[in-house]
Motif scaffolding. Sequence first.
Motif, PDB file in Angstrom:
ATOM      1  N   HIS A   1       0.836  -1.210   0.000  1.00  0.00           N
ATOM      2  CA  HIS A   1       0.000   0.000   0.000  1.00  0.00           C
ATOM      3  C   HIS A   1       0.869   1.257   0.000  1.00  0.00           C
ATOM      4  O   HIS A   1       0.546   2.232  -0.690  1.00  0.00           O
ATOM      5  N   GLN A   2       1.960   1.228   0.740  1.00  0.00           N
ATOM      6  CA  GLN A   2       2.863   2.386   0.754  1.00  0.00           C
ATOM      7  C   GLN A   2       3.417   2.652  -0.637  1.00  0.00           C
ATOM      8  O   GLN A   2       3.491   3.807  -1.076  1.00  0.00           O
ATOM      9  N   ILE A   3       3.802   1.602  -1.331  1.00  0.00           N
ATOM     10  CA  ILE A   3       4.335   1.742  -2.695  1.00  0.00           C
ATOM     11  C   ILE A   3       3.254   2.296  -3.625  1.00  0.00           C
ATOM     12  O   ILE A   3       3.509   3.219  -4.412  1.00  0.00           O
ATOM     13  N   ILE A   4       2.058   1.747  -3.536  1.00  0.00           N
ATOM     14  CA  ILE A   4       0.961   2.202  -4.400  1.00  0.00           C
ATOM     15  C   ILE A   4       0.612   3.651  -4.101  1.00  0.00           C
ATOM     16  O   ILE A   4       0.402   4.451  -5.024  1.00  0.00           O
ATOM     17  N   LEU A   5       0.565   4.017  -2.821  1.00  0.00           N
ATOM     18  CA  LEU A   5       0.243   5.403  -2.461  1.00  0.00           C
ATOM     19  C   LEU A   5       1.304   6.375  -2.977  1.00  0.00           C
ATOM     20  O   LEU A   5       0.969   7.459  -3.470  1.00  0.00           O
ATOM     21  N   LEU A   6       2.566   5.998  -2.895  1.00  0.00           N
ATOM     22  CA  LEU A   6       3.627   6.848  -3.451  1.00  0.00           C
ATOM     23  C   LEU A   6       3.470   6.998  -4.959  1.00  0.00           C
ATOM     24  O   LEU A   6       3.651   8.088  -5.506  1.00  0.00           O
ATOM     25  N   GLN A   7       3.117   5.909  -5.632  1.00  0.00           N
ATOM     26  CA  GLN A   7       2.923   5.982  -7.072  1.00  0.00           C
ATOM     27  C   GLN A   7       1.717   6.852  -7.419  1.00  0.00           C
ATOM     28  O   GLN A   7       1.755   7.615  -8.379  1.00  0.00           O
ATOM     29  N   MET A   8       0.684   6.761  -6.621  1.00  0.00           N
ATOM     30  CA  MET A   8      -0.485   7.615  -6.853  1.00  0.00           C
ATOM     31  C   MET A   8      -0.120   9.091  -6.718  1.00  0.00           C
ATOM     32  O   MET A   8      -0.601   9.928  -7.484  1.00  0.00           O
ATOM     33  N   LYS A   9       0.744   9.399  -5.772  1.00  0.00           N
ATOM     34  CA  LYS A   9       1.185  10.793  -5.609  1.00  0.00           C
ATOM     35  C   LYS A   9       1.990  11.253  -6.823  1.00  0.00           C
ATOM     36  O   LYS A   9       1.893  12.408  -7.244  1.00  0.00           O
ATOM     37  N   ARG A  10       2.772  10.349  -7.411  1.00  0.00           N
ATOM     38  CA  ARG A  10       3.511  10.682  -8.636  1.00  0.00           C
ATOM     39  C   ARG A  10       2.539  10.950  -9.791  1.00  0.00           C
ATOM     40  O   ARG A  10       2.731  11.882 -10.573  1.00  0.00           O
ATOM     41  N   VAL A  11       1.494  10.139  -9.876  1.00  0.00           N
ATOM     42  CA  VAL A  11       0.477  10.353 -10.910  1.00  0.00           C
ATOM     43  C   VAL A  11      -0.162  11.720 -10.711  1.00  0.00           C
ATOM     44  O   VAL A  11      -0.324  12.484 -11.666  1.00  0.00           O
ATOM     45  N   ILE A  12      -0.508  12.044  -9.484  1.00  0.00           N
ATOM     46  CA  ILE A  12      -1.152  13.332  -9.191  1.00  0.00           C
ATOM     47  C   ILE A  12      -0.252  14.497  -9.586  1.00  0.00           C
ATOM     48  O   ILE A  12      -0.719  15.468 -10.199  1.00  0.00           O
ATOM     49  N   THR A  13       1.028  14.402  -9.272  1.00  0.00           N
ATOM     50  CA  THR A  13       1.966  15.473  -9.631  1.00  0.00           C
ATOM     51  C   THR A  13       1.973  15.703 -11.137  1.00  0.00           C
ATOM     52  O   THR A  13       1.879  16.840 -11.606  1.00  0.00           O
ATOM     53  N   LYS A  14       2.078  14.619 -11.902  1.00  0.00           N
ATOM     54  CA  LYS A  14       2.118  14.748 -13.374  1.00  0.00           C
ATOM     55  C   LYS A  14       0.769  15.212 -13.923  1.00  0.00           C
ATOM     56  O   LYS A  14       0.718  16.022 -14.857  1.00  0.00           O
ATOM     57  N   ALA A  15      -0.320  14.724 -13.351  1.00  0.00           N
ATOM     58  CA  ALA A  15      -1.646  15.125 -13.826  1.00  0.00           C
ATOM     59  C   ALA A  15      -1.908  16.608 -13.539  1.00  0.00           C
ATOM     60  O   ALA A  15      -2.509  17.304 -14.365  1.00  0.00           O
ATOM     61  N   GLU A  16      -1.433  17.090 -12.393  1.00  0.00           N
ATOM     62  CA  GLU A  16      -1.569  18.526 -12.092  1.00  0.00           C
ATOM     63  C   GLU A  16      -0.810  19.353 -13.109  1.00  0.00           C
ATOM     64  O   GLU A  16      -1.319  20.368 -13.601  1.00  0.00           O
ATOM     65  N   MET A  17       0.409  18.936 -13.427  1.00  0.00           N
ATOM     66  CA  MET A  17       1.219  19.666 -14.393  1.00  0.00           C
ATOM     67  C   MET A  17       0.568  19.685 -15.778  1.00  0.00           C
ATOM     68  O   MET A  17       0.712  20.656 -16.516  1.00  0.00           O
ATOM     69  N   ALA A  18      -0.172  18.621 -16.114  1.00  0.00           N
ATOM     70  CA  ALA A  18      -0.803  18.529 -17.431  1.00  0.00           C
ATOM     71  C   ALA A  18      -2.199  19.150 -17.459  1.00  0.00           C
ATOM     72  O   ALA A  18      -2.775  19.295 -18.527  1.00  0.00           O
ATOM     73  N   GLY A  19      -2.729  19.485 -16.295  1.00  0.00           N
ATOM     74  CA  GLY A  19      -4.103  19.976 -16.244  1.00  0.00           C
ATOM     75  C   GLY A  19      -5.115  18.875 -16.521  1.00  0.00           C
ATOM     76  O   GLY A  19      -6.186  19.116 -17.070  1.00  0.00           O
ATOM     77  N   ASP A  20      -4.790  17.663 -16.116  1.00  0.00           N
ATOM     78  CA  ASP A  20      -5.611  16.475 -16.360  1.00  0.00           C
ATOM     79  C   ASP A  20      -6.539  16.234 -15.166  1.00  0.00           C
ATOM     80  O   ASP A  20      -6.245  15.454 -14.272  1.00  0.00           O
ATOM     81  N   GLU A  21      -7.668  16.925 -15.180  1.00  0.00           N
ATOM     82  CA  GLU A  21      -8.624  16.858 -14.068  1.00  0.00           C
ATOM     83  C   GLU A  21      -9.242  15.475 -13.902  1.00  0.00           C
ATOM     84  O   GLU A  21      -9.530  15.051 -12.783  1.00  0.00           O
ATOM     85  N   GLY A  22      -9.476  14.765 -14.990  1.00  0.00           N
ATOM     86  CA  GLY A  22     -10.073  13.431 -14.906  1.00  0.00           C
ATOM     87  C   GLY A  22      -9.203  12.463 -14.129  1.00  0.00           C
ATOM     88  O   GLY A  22      -9.691  11.715 -13.280  1.00  0.00           O
ATOM     89  N   THR A  23      -7.906  12.487 -14.414  1.00  0.00           N
ATOM     90  CA  THR A  23      -6.978  11.609 -13.687  1.00  0.00           C
ATOM     91  C   THR A  23      -6.869  12.048 -12.233  1.00  0.00           C
ATOM     92  O   THR A  23      -6.852  11.204 -11.331  1.00  0.00           O
ATOM     93  N   LEU A  24      -6.809  13.353 -11.998  1.00  0.00           N
ATOM     94  CA  LEU A  24      -6.742  13.859 -10.621  1.00  0.00           C
ATOM     95  C   LEU A  24      -7.939  13.389  -9.809  1.00  0.00           C
ATOM     96  O   LEU A  24      -7.794  12.930  -8.666  1.00  0.00           O
ATOM     97  N   ASP A  25      -9.116  13.483 -10.385  1.00  0.00           N
ATOM     98  CA  ASP A  25     -10.332  13.074  -9.699  1.00  0.00           C
ATOM     99  C   ASP A  25     -10.312  11.584  -9.380  1.00  0.00           C
ATOM    100  O   ASP A  25     -10.619  11.163  -8.260  1.00  0.00           O
ATOM    101  N   MET A  26      -9.937  10.777 -10.356  1.00  0.00           N
ATOM    102  CA  MET A  26      -9.911   9.327 -10.182  1.00  0.00           C
ATOM    103  C   MET A  26      -8.920   8.917  -9.096  1.00  0.00           C
ATOM    104  O   MET A  26      -9.256   8.177  -8.169  1.00  0.00           O
ATOM    105  N   ILE A  27      -7.689   9.407  -9.185  1.00  0.00           N
ATOM    106  CA  ILE A  27      -6.637   9.000  -8.249  1.00  0.00           C
ATOM    107  C   ILE A  27      -6.903   9.566  -6.851  1.00  0.00           C
ATOM    108  O   ILE A  27      -6.654   8.899  -5.849  1.00  0.00           O
ATOM    109  N   GLY A  28      -7.438  10.775  -6.778  1.00  0.00           N
ATOM    110  CA  GLY A  28      -7.773  11.347  -5.471  1.00  0.00           C
ATOM    111  C   GLY A  28      -8.729  10.459  -4.691  1.00  0.00           C
ATOM    112  O   GLY A  28      -8.567  10.251  -3.482  1.00  0.00           O
ATOM    113  N   ALA A  29      -9.719   9.901  -5.368  1.00  0.00           N
ATOM    114  CA  ALA A  29     -10.668   8.995  -4.711  1.00  0.00           C
ATOM    115  C   ALA A  29      -9.984   7.700  -4.281  1.00  0.00           C
ATOM    116  O   ALA A  29     -10.298   7.148  -3.222  1.00  0.00           O
TER     117      ALA A  29
END
Length: 169
Positions: A109-137
């Motif tokens: 879970h720690q590994i997955i949560l860290l990876q989710m945070k990496r996804v969020i960082t990249k999605a924020e930079m891209a303005g990808d709201e759909g991915t942000l919403d999905m991963i945030g949940a």
Amino acid sequence: MSYLNINDKKLVSVVAELNQLLAEYNVYYQKLRSFHWNILGNNFFDLHNKFEELYNDAKLKIDETAERILTLRYHPVSRFGEYLKMAEIQETSAMITDTEMVDKIISDHQIILLQMKRVITKAEMAGDEGTLDMIGAYIGKLEKASWMLDAWNKNTEDQLKTTNMNKAS
């Protein structure tokens, strides 16, 4: 990619991180299945059911993550051999104790949560709201599952941290 209104070049790094998350989730999923099948002992019923709940949730996340990659107009990684090469989560023998199984899942879970945070960082930079919403949940649900497994692994005399709200700063 006119229907998303996101610059395609900005999506490349989002998709790379989503594919990494997909790899992590696939190895985690199979580990949960193995633990579900092989759990023994006094905690069999509790953990057999919990592992099934977790792998069913992981199966859903795998599908949604792959479909998000497709929504972004890319192909998801889909070969298990690639997942094993990519993933930080490693295969684990199921010939371990119930508490060791729970420890491995919490570690995953720690590994997955860290990876989710990496996804969020990249999605924020891209303005990808759909991915942000999905991963945030996903994050809140996985944090709760981690807390519950950690609580299961504690002794009854263990205590959580407290704060003293009456103290002046």
